[in-house]
Design an enzyme around this catalytic site. Sequence first.
Site, PDB file in Angstrom:
ATOM      1  N   CYS A  78       0.867  -1.175   0.000  1.00  0.00           N
ATOM      2  CA  CYS A  78       0.000   0.000   0.000  1.00  0.00           C
ATOM      3  C   CYS A  78       0.905   1.227   0.000  1.00  0.00           C
ATOM      4  CB  CYS A  78      -0.920   0.009   1.223  1.00  0.00           C
ATOM      5  SG  CYS A  78      -1.919   1.509   1.320  1.00  0.00           S
ATOM      6  N   CYS A 232      -4.708   5.661  -4.948  1.00  0.00           N
ATOM      7  CA  CYS A 232      -4.075   4.363  -4.665  1.00  0.00           C
ATOM      8  C   CYS A 232      -2.640   4.440  -5.192  1.00  0.00           C
ATOM      9  CB  CYS A 232      -4.849   3.237  -5.339  1.00  0.00           C
ATOM     10  SG  CYS A 232      -4.060   1.614  -5.159  1.00  0.00           S
TER      11      CYS A 232
HETATM   12  N1  LIG Z   1      -6.610  -2.616  -2.049  1.00  0.00           N
HETATM   13  C1  LIG Z   1      -5.257  -2.951  -2.295  1.00  0.00           C
HETATM   14  C2  LIG Z   1      -4.245  -2.425  -1.339  1.00  0.00           C
HETATM   15  C3  LIG Z   1      -4.241  -0.940  -1.187  1.00  0.00           C
HETATM   16  C4  LIG Z   1      -3.368  -0.115  -2.090  1.00  0.00           C
HETATM   17  C5  LIG Z   1      -3.228   1.285  -1.564  1.00  0.00           C
HETATM   18  N2  LIG Z   1      -4.389   2.081  -1.456  1.00  0.00           N
HETATM   19  C6  LIG Z   1      -2.062   2.037  -2.161  1.00  0.00           C
HETATM   20  O1  LIG Z   1      -1.953   3.236  -1.894  1.00  0.00           O
HETATM   21  O2  LIG Z   1      -1.210   1.421  -2.800  1.00  0.00           O
HETATM   22  C7  LIG Z   1      -5.066  -4.461  -2.424  1.00  0.00           C
HETATM   23  O3  LIG Z   1      -5.836  -5.266  -1.869  1.00  0.00           O
HETATM   24  O4  LIG Z   1      -4.108  -4.833  -3.089  1.00  0.00           O
END
Ligand SMILES: N[C@@H](CCC[C@H](N)C(=O)O)C(=O)O
Length: 295
Positions: A78, A232
């Site tokens: 993340c 993200c």
């Molecule tokens: N939902 C994703 C993990 C989260 C990624 C995050 N928000 C970022 O900033 O990279 C998963 O389950 O892979």
Amino acid sequence: MSALAHRRFLKMHGAGNAIVVLDLRGSAAKVRPEEARAIAQDPGSRFDQLMVLHDPVSPGTDAFMRIYNTDGSESGACGNGTRCVAYAMLDDPAMARPAEGGRLVLETAAGRVGVRRISERAFTVDMGRPRLAWDEIPLSEPFPDTRRIELQIGPIDDPILHSPAAVNMGNPHAVFFVDRDPASYDLARIGPMLENHPLFPERANISIAQVTDREAITVRVWERGAGLTLACGTAACATVVAASRLRMIGRQAHVRLPGGELFVEWRADDHVLMTGPVALVAEGTLAPELFAGAA
Ligand SMILES: N[C@@H](CCC[C@H](N)C(=O)O)C(=O)O
């Protein structure tokens, strides 16, 4: 009573991605999926990702992180949350340790990430190398070229979205490049279908991306296990890697997301560097009643 009751947390965001940081170093406590869901559901501690700090596992690392989505599932990476963790470990009076300095090496189930402070509220994260082979993403069937895989939704002769790039940045991503504003797609409707498509045995984070010039990309993301989010970090990295492989850009770009902007560089040594802001929203304490239904 849950081992998490009365634990202090920080509520933060990274470019709009809602992050809660919980420090369990020095204890054997672990967050169970049902506890993560309970924390996500409470308005005071609502998150897109819960970043949990544990004692370091490997020599040369500062902490081990477990990363939870709102549905209680875990992720190996993340990007936005990692910047928030760095802020907490360096600046928060209760979480910072004197020896930590301005750089950190953090470890997750997917490997190590290095973090460097670049200003009071901005950090660069070395997200490591992208993995691009079909079985590393992973996909459920072989694709020799993951720059454009065979996947489409909508009518067969006029698909809404088709031929995404697939990239693993410590977690699986599919990136659909389009010619118009990503906001004009109903990602809240399309996202769940694509996230759970049989081609993705571990599900996938889904991005819609428009390259607006050689150094700028507009992106919207449906996150695996969390839904629509304002940003993200790993999706931004995956998008830059994919766009670069498709020769749409060079090796770096500003990635514009609904909640803010990230700068991503895919270096010649194959490491992906992501730079962006953090914001501290509040601090709180987990109420024991939160976990009453999570036993
Ligand atoms: N939902 C994703 C993990 C989260 C990624 C995050 N928000 C970022 O900033 O990279 C998963 O389950 O892979």
